[in-house]
Design an enzyme around this catalytic site. Structure first.
Site, mmCIF file in Angstrom:
data_model
loop_
_atom_site.group_PDB
_atom_site.id
_atom_site.type_symbol
_atom_site.label_atom_id
_atom_site.label_comp_id
_atom_site.label_asym_id
_atom_site.label_seq_id
_atom_site.Cartn_x
_atom_site.Cartn_y
_atom_site.Cartn_z
ATOM 1 N N LYS A 36 0.899 -1.152 0.007
ATOM 2 C CA LYS A 36 0.112 -0.014 -0.045
ATOM 3 C C LYS A 36 0.807 1.331 -0.081
ATOM 4 O O LYS A 36 1.943 1.269 0.365
ATOM 5 C CB LYS A 36 -0.789 0.082 1.302
ATOM 6 C CG LYS A 36 -0.004 0.042 2.486
ATOM 7 C CD LYS A 36 -1.086 -0.277 3.689
ATOM 8 C CE LYS A 36 -0.094 -0.065 5.200
ATOM 9 N NZ LYS A 36 -1.084 -0.566 6.299
ATOM 10 N N ARG A 133 -10.628 0.507 14.946
ATOM 11 C CA ARG A 133 -10.421 1.108 13.620
ATOM 12 C C ARG A 133 -11.545 0.593 12.908
ATOM 13 O O ARG A 133 -12.950 0.994 13.238
ATOM 14 C CB ARG A 133 -9.151 0.923 12.805
ATOM 15 C CG ARG A 133 -7.854 1.618 13.747
ATOM 16 C CD ARG A 133 -6.587 1.688 12.826
ATOM 17 N NE ARG A 133 -6.069 0.902 11.890
ATOM 18 C CZ ARG A 133 -4.873 0.683 11.374
ATOM 19 N NH1 ARG A 133 -3.964 1.545 11.739
ATOM 20 N NH2 ARG A 133 -4.684 -0.294 10.442
ATOM 21 N N TYR A 263 16.516 29.994 7.215
ATOM 22 C CA TYR A 263 15.559 30.925 7.604
ATOM 23 C C TYR A 263 15.881 30.848 9.342
ATOM 24 O O TYR A 263 15.885 29.802 9.874
ATOM 25 C CB TYR A 263 14.180 30.320 7.218
ATOM 26 C CG TYR A 263 13.854 30.347 5.818
ATOM 27 C CD1 TYR A 263 14.036 31.439 5.158
ATOM 28 C CD2 TYR A 263 13.349 29.303 5.174
ATOM 29 C CE1 TYR A 263 13.640 31.624 3.862
ATOM 30 C CE2 TYR A 263 13.033 29.373 4.018
ATOM 31 C CZ TYR A 263 12.980 30.444 3.138
ATOM 32 O OH TYR A 263 12.835 30.678 1.972
ATOM 33 N N MET A 311 11.667 24.421 2.064
ATOM 34 C CA MET A 311 11.209 23.825 0.980
ATOM 35 C C MET A 311 11.689 22.921 0.196
ATOM 36 O O MET A 311 11.439 21.768 -0.165
ATOM 37 C CB MET A 311 9.978 24.713 0.206
ATOM 38 C CG MET A 311 8.967 23.923 -0.708
ATOM 39 S SD MET A 311 7.868 25.118 -1.442
ATOM 40 C CE MET A 311 7.096 25.970 -0.074
HETATM 41 C C1 LIG Z 1 -0.073 -1.466 6.972
HETATM 42 C C2 LIG Z 1 -0.733 -2.705 7.526
HETATM 43 C C3 LIG Z 1 -0.065 -3.861 7.540
HETATM 44 C C4 LIG Z 1 1.774 -3.744 7.486
HETATM 45 O O1 LIG Z 1 1.867 -3.527 8.478
HETATM 46 P P1 LIG Z 1 3.671 -3.492 8.855
HETATM 47 O O2 LIG Z 1 3.621 -2.982 10.307
HETATM 48 O O3 LIG Z 1 4.091 -2.611 7.948
HETATM 49 O O4 LIG Z 1 3.918 -4.889 8.416
HETATM 50 C C5 LIG Z 1 -0.613 -5.093 7.825
HETATM 51 N N1 LIG Z 1 -2.207 -5.008 7.851
HETATM 52 C C6 LIG Z 1 -2.900 -4.038 7.915
HETATM 53 C C7 LIG Z 1 -4.212 -4.065 8.089
HETATM 54 C C8 LIG Z 1 -2.348 -2.897 7.558
HETATM 55 O O5 LIG Z 1 -3.021 -1.861 7.525
#
Ligand SMILES: *Cc1c(COP(=O)(O)O)cnc(C)c1O
Length: 373
Positions: A36, A133, A263, A311
């Protein structure tokens, strides 16, 4: 402009080797490479291929759009997407053979509506076990698994998996969540569901809590050669950081003592010295919070940023070192080679290595080494 002016170099062979190593360490029948967010900033397509080459047999992403991108590039490995917008197009996902993480009864019905006996929706029920979540709450599990079984019988969908996600708050908290998950798995099996994969562990639990491994582990950070437990542990585990963030010196100037730098003049030179300009700034994702602290490697020596990150650039005080325009600057890479690691930047910016690598963007180029390409 040369590619090396500001670039993230991704070693795809490191990703492949990390996955192979992790598969040995965890020993589960299945391993999902989580790609992801553009593979945590490492390049989703390239890393997906590299991870599959290392023995991952599943890919994981948050959004359906990310999964569709993998499919559009010809990746046909199983892919799970688990975070959906309210208007998510499940039809396209089902058409493309993408597994849908299901976190509500509404999503279950939407998935079934998109499936047919010829092309059923592949779903994996996400059970809420304490992270607060998404996920189906325990109060609804009985209804959800019964309905899922009913929908399986119509041919509209197939429940391929059951999963959840851990808080990593403590081993005790994670064990409690695993016990809750195990009850959910039992309820699903009593309802007649026969999921191929049951999974709850991401990198941290997969590496530290064997009872979290079930049939599959979802490995994100660790496949990029970083450890959720910090830098020593990554090398102890035999993992190699895949990303090197580097650039070229854009300007060099000799200045007298007392010269204000960048800055707000939060840094002033204490003696006559040489200032070096690095052309990577917060537009590229360098945390401004690391001003005055972020580590940088130039010509075999380590320095810290002098003054504010801007930046487009920041400045390094290299003293009397001989540095020329065009010289290589490494912000982070594999600490075994003497350069700072992403963990050092995380410490400098009061954050975690996940955020350091994932937030990189702006005008950085990504280039790839190794891999099949
Ligand atoms: C991002 C994510 C992972 C991977 O987590 P890591 O700590 O990077 O291994 C696994 N399961 C879910 C549901 C996630 O959102």
């Amino acid at each position: 402009m040369s590619d090396a002016f500001r670039e993230a170099v991704i070693d795809l062979d490191a990703v492949t080797a990390n996955v192979r190593r992790l598969r040995q360490l965890v020993g589960t029948p299945h391993a999902m490479a989580v790609v992801k967010a553009n593979a945590y900033g490492h390049g989703a397509l390239e890393c997906a291929r590299a991870a599959l080459a290392g023995g991952a047999d599943w890919l994981g992403v948050a959004e359906i759009a990310e999964a569709l991108q993998l499919r559009a590039s010809g990746i046909d490995a199983p892919v799970l997407a688990w975070l959906h917008d309210p208007d998510a197009d499940f039809a396209e996902a089902v058409e493309s053979g993408i597994d849908l993480g299901i976190s509500s009864l509404a999503q279950l019905e939407a998935a079934a509506a998109a499936g047919t006996p010829e092309r059923p929706a592949f779903v994996q029920l996400k059970l809420e076990t304490g992270l607060s979540r998404n996920g189906i709450p325990a109060s609804v599990w009985e209804i959800a698994v019964a309905r899922a079984r009913e929908l399986e019988e119509t041919g509209a969908l197939v429940v391929r998996g059951l999963f959840s996600h851990l808080s990593n708050a403590s081993p005790e908290d994670d064990r409690a969540a695993i016990a809750v998950f195990t009850r959910g798995v039992e309820q699903a099996e009593e309802a007649g569901l026969r999921p191929q994969v049951r999974h709850i562990a991401a990198s941290a639990a997969a590496l530290s809590l064997p009872e979290s491994r079930f049939d599959l582990v979802r490995l994100g950070l660790a496949i990029y050669g970083l450890s959720p437990f910090g830098p020593e542990s990554a090398s102890e585990l035999g993992l190699r950081p895949a990303m090197t963030l580097r650039g070229q010196v854009a300007a060099v100037r000799r200045v007298p003592a007392g010269t204000g730098v960048s800055y707000d003049y939060t840094y002033r030179t204490s003696a006559e010295t040489t200032l070096v300009l690095v052309p990577i700034g917060y537009a590229e994702g360098i945390p401004r919070h690391a001003s005055g602290r972020g580590p940088v490697w130039i010509g075999g020596e380590r320095y810290r940023i002098a003054g504010r990150v801007a930046m487009d650039q920041f400045v390094v005080d290299v003293g009397d070192a001989e540095v020329a325009v065009g010289d290589e600057v490494v912000l982070f890479g594999d600490p075994a080679t003497g350069v700072p690691g992403a963990d050092d930047w995380a410490a400098a910016a009061d954050t975690i290595s996940y955020e350091i690598v994932t937030r990189l963007g702006g005008r950085l180029r990504r280039s790839f080494r190794g891999g099949a390409a």
